[in-house]
Design a protein around this motif. Structure first.
Motif, PDB file in Angstrom:
ATOM      1  N   GLY A  92     -17.110  -7.073  14.229  1.00  0.00           N
ATOM      2  CA  GLY A  92     -16.630  -6.026  14.871  1.00  0.00           C
ATOM      3  C   GLY A  92     -16.255  -4.603  13.532  1.00  0.00           C
ATOM      4  N   SER A 139     -11.774   4.814  15.353  1.00  0.00           N
ATOM      5  CA  SER A 139     -11.755   4.293  16.081  1.00  0.00           C
ATOM      6  C   SER A 139     -12.173   2.775  15.881  1.00  0.00           C
ATOM      7  N   ARG A 199     -13.675  -1.566  17.193  1.00  0.00           N
ATOM      8  CA  ARG A 199     -12.870  -2.832  17.822  1.00  0.00           C
ATOM      9  C   ARG A 199     -13.103  -4.359  17.612  1.00  0.00           C
ATOM     10  N   SER A 254     -13.507  -8.837  17.675  1.00  0.00           N
ATOM     11  CA  SER A 254     -14.216  -9.127  18.847  1.00  0.00           C
ATOM     12  C   SER A 254     -14.039 -10.615  18.280  1.00  0.00           C
ATOM     13  N   PHE A 272      -3.185   0.462  18.218  1.00  0.00           N
ATOM     14  CA  PHE A 272      -3.961  -0.484  18.559  1.00  0.00           C
ATOM     15  C   PHE A 272      -3.405  -1.103  19.769  1.00  0.00           C
ATOM     16  N   TYR A 275      -9.743  -9.200  21.925  1.00  0.00           N
ATOM     17  CA  TYR A 275      -9.849  -8.106  21.442  1.00  0.00           C
ATOM     18  C   TYR A 275      -9.290  -7.548  20.704  1.00  0.00           C
ATOM     19  N   GLN A 277      -8.608  -3.766  19.857  1.00  0.00           N
ATOM     20  CA  GLN A 277      -8.767  -2.071  19.969  1.00  0.00           C
ATOM     21  C   GLN A 277      -8.014  -1.010  19.125  1.00  0.00           C
ATOM     22  N   ASN A 279      -7.359   2.456  17.335  1.00  0.00           N
ATOM     23  CA  ASN A 279      -7.372   3.496  17.360  1.00  0.00           C
ATOM     24  C   ASN A 279      -7.001   4.460  16.567  1.00  0.00           C
TER      25      ASN A 279
END
Length: 115
Positions: free
Chosen positions: A8, A17, A19, A21, A67, A79, A81, A83
């Motif tokens: 990712g 952004s 994400r 993994s 995050f 994960y 994420q 941003n």
């Protein structure tokens, strides 16, 4: 004890952004804690976010509110994420799993934030 495969990462503009993994080779609920660390060139590897096997999370101050760490037990995947990315988030991101006090690492995935 466990194999961890990250994916990712990539190049993203500031404010964007991504994400990440991390797929584990065993049930993530059998692992004491899983998390994400990052290492920028010339710097130490620092904790970014951690999630324990019963749910509580912890974040570095620099990523709080930007995050989010989460998990999918059915996929044995954790994960991250990310941003509102900033150039200072540029680093190699590593997945980590703590099993019986031992730290297990993935191979890392590069995240570059640049215009």
């Amino acid at each position: 004890q466990v194999q961890l495969v990250e994916s990712g990462g990539g190049l993203v503009q500031p404010g964007g952004s991504l994400r990440l993994s991390c797929a584990a080779s065993r049930s993530i609920f059998s692992i004491s804690a899983m998390g994400w660390y990052r290492q920028a060139p010339g710097k130490l590897r620092d904790m970014v976010a951690i999630i324990t096997n019963n749910g509580p999370t912890n974040y570095a101050n620099s990523v709080k509110d930007r995050f989010t760490i989460s998990r999918d037990g059915a996929k044995n995947t954790v994960y991250l994420q990310m941003n509102s990315l900033k150039p200072e988030d540029t680093a190699v991101y590593y997945c980590n799993a703590i099993i019986n006090g031992q730290y297990n690492w993935g191979q890392g995935t590069q995240v570059t934030v640049s215009s």
